[in-house]
Write an enzyme that holds these catalytic residues in place. Structure first.
Site, PDB file in Angstrom:
ATOM      1  CB  THR A   1      -0.924   0.023   1.164  1.00 20.02           C
ATOM      2  OG1 THR A   1      -0.031   0.222   2.553  1.00 20.02           O
ATOM      3  CG2 THR A   1      -1.789  -1.171   1.309  1.00 20.02           C
TER       4      THR A   1
ATOM      5  CD  GLU B   1      -4.850  -2.330   2.780  1.00 20.42           C
ATOM      6  OE1 GLU B   1      -5.567  -1.782   1.789  1.00 20.42           O
ATOM      7  OE2 GLU B   1      -4.286  -1.572   3.629  1.00 20.42           O
TER       8      GLU B   1
ATOM      9  CE  LYS C   1     -13.593   9.185  15.480  1.00 17.57           C
ATOM     10  NZ  LYS C   1     -12.516   9.660  14.632  1.00 17.57           N
TER      11      LYS C   1
ATOM     12  CD1 TRP D   1     -18.357   9.607  15.345  1.00 15.54           C
ATOM     13  CD2 TRP D   1     -18.438   7.917  13.701  1.00 15.54           C
ATOM     14  NE1 TRP D   1     -17.618   8.565  15.873  1.00 15.54           N
ATOM     15  CE2 TRP D   1     -17.783   7.620  14.997  1.00 15.54           C
ATOM     16  CE3 TRP D   1     -18.596   7.209  12.713  1.00 15.54           C
ATOM     17  CZ2 TRP D   1     -17.439   6.227  14.942  1.00 15.54           C
ATOM     18  CZ3 TRP D   1     -18.174   5.898  12.616  1.00 15.54           C
ATOM     19  CH2 TRP D   1     -17.542   5.507  13.678  1.00 15.54           C
TER      20      TRP D   1
END
Lengths: 550, 550
Positions: free
Chosen positions: A182, A326, A435, A440
């Protein structure tokens, strides 16, 4: 049932047996178009396999590639993985230090490189001493002189005398076949090790009608690089269905792509929004159309709605996809369902710009701020996790990561909504979401609203620590020349558009917004600006510095 | 990569999570149309799973079904297999003795049956004493009275109080999920045990564009019975892609099918040529067209070219497929390639009537009379063997069979040609081919030529033992009323059409050709006729009995 493992070599054997004359066309690094067949690919992949045997590798050893999309890279995909080694594709666009880190971390034994990257390798030659060979993917005539690199070998010379016969070993389907790192923005790159099983299952899945819809009538062009998560599995998927494969080499500008697509009758392609922007701009500027292209898969980042619309205007069916290194990569594709067919183009667009719905095999969950699955209403949002046969269980040779904290799940780092049909839309990154008081707040949603204001050139929303709420959103803007923006403007801008508690607490005007080299907002630096400004003065003071026109 | 087994329950979980509102429509045995969603299917499959837990089965136990295509049968597919038992679909069209044999051989513990088949079961009640329960797939109102069957239970009553919550067990993907017996013409039926892995891989494969091309925009109608090799995997494949599923129940006549397809907007269907003949005849007789149907997969036996043409005339894309109980079933599909697209309809037809080319994962070989692979020229023929992840390695609880004689391969019993693109065409069955002097002569090819002669009503070619050549072909014919056929006619008929050594040695005229109940030629009996005739008289004598007009 018979015990028949799913192997990368079984893909090649299928294409060789039943699609032997189907073409693979490559624009070479040297310039000219090269064309041959799956039978030729199979023969030369076996030559590669035979050559690798002589280098003295052990099963599972990593073999690196630093190469554009082309036929020799295909030969390595099959020659390396098929014979029991791990094909480690390296992104040549990374910084030199990262490339050196990756080669060392992967313990690559051999490195294959396109001509283009020889100077890069020469400049980092002292870090490559562990390699048994550096093979330049060219012929003898184009072979560079270099005494800096260890064991420099010419690809064509190396395979020339090898046999085109090779018995692909019957490997365990769970053995490693590929490796890709990555290009994370923070910390060292992390490696994802693909297995034969995951590679084959992913390739079968992406060939399905609701993903790439690949068949033997297609000519498929992999614009997404083969060094980037196996070109989203296209080289494997094309071989599975026997599609003609067209590879662009290093030239990804609009004129080159349009010319290649037209010349080779490309019917389907896949790549990132930036490339399509270049292609669409060039085509519109030159009044061009497509005569063969029917479908395009867009991924890597969200396609702007206008890109969807522009493709449709050209008679091409665009489809958004989503994935990560991934996840092999494809986990979502935004294919509409039967129930959506009666919708107007305007009604379809909000669905088409979503990241998509889950491929079979991929299971997603969206966990809200309260630790529970959020309602599947397309509005409530939470953190996206995924599991399935082509999702990484861990990073290669690394300590357990936070992304794998929850047993059996991979946390994507995305904050998303999901609707009842499974369509996922990314609303933020976990690290960017604000947050506030157990709720959120999507920084991206607030940014999009601000971005539409006539005074604002660019907007960013970041969290500011808050004693009472934990975090509160703060808007940071760069104004258009001569424009102004007040705290009253802030209130007017957001009121009625979002819930009251989501409205940014404050606005800070900066002369220039900080960006990464690739043009992305540097949120870390913006957070620092907000902290600095907030500690230096009271909110009132901040407002007083704004041209207040209320 | 994560360890995520391929399970039948993962198919249902996917459909439940991401296609919850998509419809499953069934014409019930009782008559009316029933409709519900994949969410309903999932809930009721879990009720079935909970009910099965109470009966006291052990993992791997077989549970029989004797049922048409309908929603309750779907619930059994998932409820039985998903919870670790083996869903054993029984063909109700078999002879009663065969059904009894199969239930006993499979050691079925429980039997689910449609109302229709209760009388059949009652008539064989004394063979069903080993069953723990016989569950009639109906509601309490329609529940029959019967004191002949052991543990008679009403399906709806049984599941009514069960919970719709059930945690599907994480099984080994190689565990058995299904069982189906071949309806072989000779000997006892033989069982093929499918695994979760083979079922999922097969379903993913058949959904690919070059097989069924299934997507969430489709409404799929499985006309091939669910008791016949899992309806070619369609119930699983539809759930994988989230296609609407339309099931015909017992009514397969042209009017019923056309009505159902039109009413439910069916876009894709699959079944045997006989059913399509009925549908096409009815539609032409009534001047009907299709408004939604786009594609049809034809298998079970070769579609006559005129069936292909008639479907095309109706705007439907027909595709021939091939498979066997032992191959899950689909191994070949006749999807044309890019290279064929420029061909005229007449040029395409010879390819479209072939059995097809290999699905990815299925590997075929064609071994000639000399024990070697025959040339891939579409003319040379040999015995077809196959291997792959959805091919049976052996028969269930049986001695090793001749079909599995060669390690790792399954001998299909077909004599075929294969061309360079992998297209396979069946030219004969192994047991019918004439083995003459080390060469194989296709009985079907000789029959097709004879069939075209104006005097011949029906023709058969069988082998007659021959001291010098091993076997020689003999033509057996039934003439049209008042017609005649001589040995000279025989020579004229074949000369120039086939190689000289393939021309039948002899012709025998019979008053009536022997057939099976389903209308197939009884070759065994025809061989006996030839032996009898040949021993009773010399070839000359045979000829002398023919009206010789030469």
């Amino acid at each position: 049932m018979m015990d028949a493992p799913l192997l990368v070599s079984s893909i090649l054997r299928h294409a060789e047996a039943y699609h032997s004359t189907t073409e693979i066309v490559s624009r070479t690094t040297e310039g000219p178009i090269h064309r041959y067949s799956y039978a030729d690919l199979a023969g030369r992949s076996k030559q590669v396999a035979n050559a690798l045997q002589k280098i003295g590798l052990r099963q599972g050893d990593r073999v690196g590639t630093l190469a554009w999309n082309g036929y020799r890279h295909m030969e390595l995909y099959f020659g390396i993985s098929g014979s029991g080694f791990v094909c480690h594709t390296i992104n040549p666009r990374l910084f030199r230090e990262q490339i050196a880190f990756i080669i060392a971390h992967a313990q690559d034994q051999v490195l294959f490189t396109d001509l283009t990257f020889v100077p890069i390798l020469e400049a980092m030659a002292d870090t490559l001493k562990g390699l048994k060979a550096v093979v330049v993917m060219t012929n003898a005539a184009n072979m560079p002189q270099s005494d800096k690199l260890p064991g420099l070998v010419c690809y064509e010379t190396m395979i020339a005398d090898e046999s085109e016969a090779f018995d692909w070993p019957l490997l365990d389907e769970n053995a490693a076949s590929g490796l890709c790192y990555t290009s994370g923005t923070t910390g060292d790159p992390k490696g994802v090790l693909y297995s034969h099983r995951s590679t084959v299952l992913h390739a079968m899945s992406v060939a399905l009608p609701d993903v790439m819809a690949l068949s033997a009538t297609d000519a498929v062009s992999a614009i997404v690089p083969m060094f980037h998560v196996n070109a989203w599995g296209m080289p494997y998927a094309a071989a599975i269905v026997g599609a003609k494969l067209v590879m662009p080499g290093p030239k990804l500008d609009g004129e080159s792509l349009h010319g290649l697509f037209e010349q080779e009758g490309v019917t389907m392609t896949a790549g990132v929004p930036t490339v399509w922007l270049g292609l669409l701009d060039w085509m519109e500027a030159h009044g061009k159309t497509f005569t063969s292209l029917k479908r395009v898969l867009i991924g890597g980042s969200a396609a702007p709605p206008v890109t969807i619309t522009r493709f449709k205007r050209l008679g091409v069916d665009p489809r958004q996809g989503w994935g990560m290194t991934e996840t092999s990569p494809i986990g979502l594709a935004a294919a509409l369902k039967a129930k959506h067919q009666a919708l107007s183009a305007e009604q379809k667009l909000p669905l088409e710009v979503k990241q998509g719905r889950p491929l079979f095999g991929m299971e997603f969950r969206v966990i809200g701020s309260d630790g529970r699955s959020v309602p599947r209403d397309g509005k409530s949002f939470g953190a996206l996790s995924v599991r399935g046969p082509w999702v990484a269980a861990r990073y290669f040779n690394s300590d357990p990561s936070a992304a794998h904290e929850v047993e059996g799940w991979f946390n994507t780092g995305d904050i998303v909504t999901m609707d009842d049909d499974g369509f996922v839309q990314i609303v933020d990154r976990t690290k960017d979401v604000v947050k506030s008081g157990g709720e959120w707040i999507s920084s991206i949603e607030l940014e999009n609203i601000a971005q539409a204001h006539p005074s604002i050139k660019e907007a960013a929303v970041v969290a500011r620590p808050d004693e009472r709420w934990g975090e509160r959103p703060v808007l940071v803007v760069q104004l258009k020349p001569g424009a102004s923006f007040s705290k009253q403007d802030l209130k007017e801008l957001y009121t009625g558009k979002i819930s009251k508690w989501s409205i940014p607490e404050d606005v800070i005007i900066v002369a220039e917004m900080p960006h990464t080299a690739t043009g992305k907002l540097l949120k870390r630096e913006i957070r620092e600006i907000v902290l600095r400004e907030s500690s230096e003065r009271s909110p009132d003071k901040v407002v007083s510095q704004i041209t207040d026109q209320s």
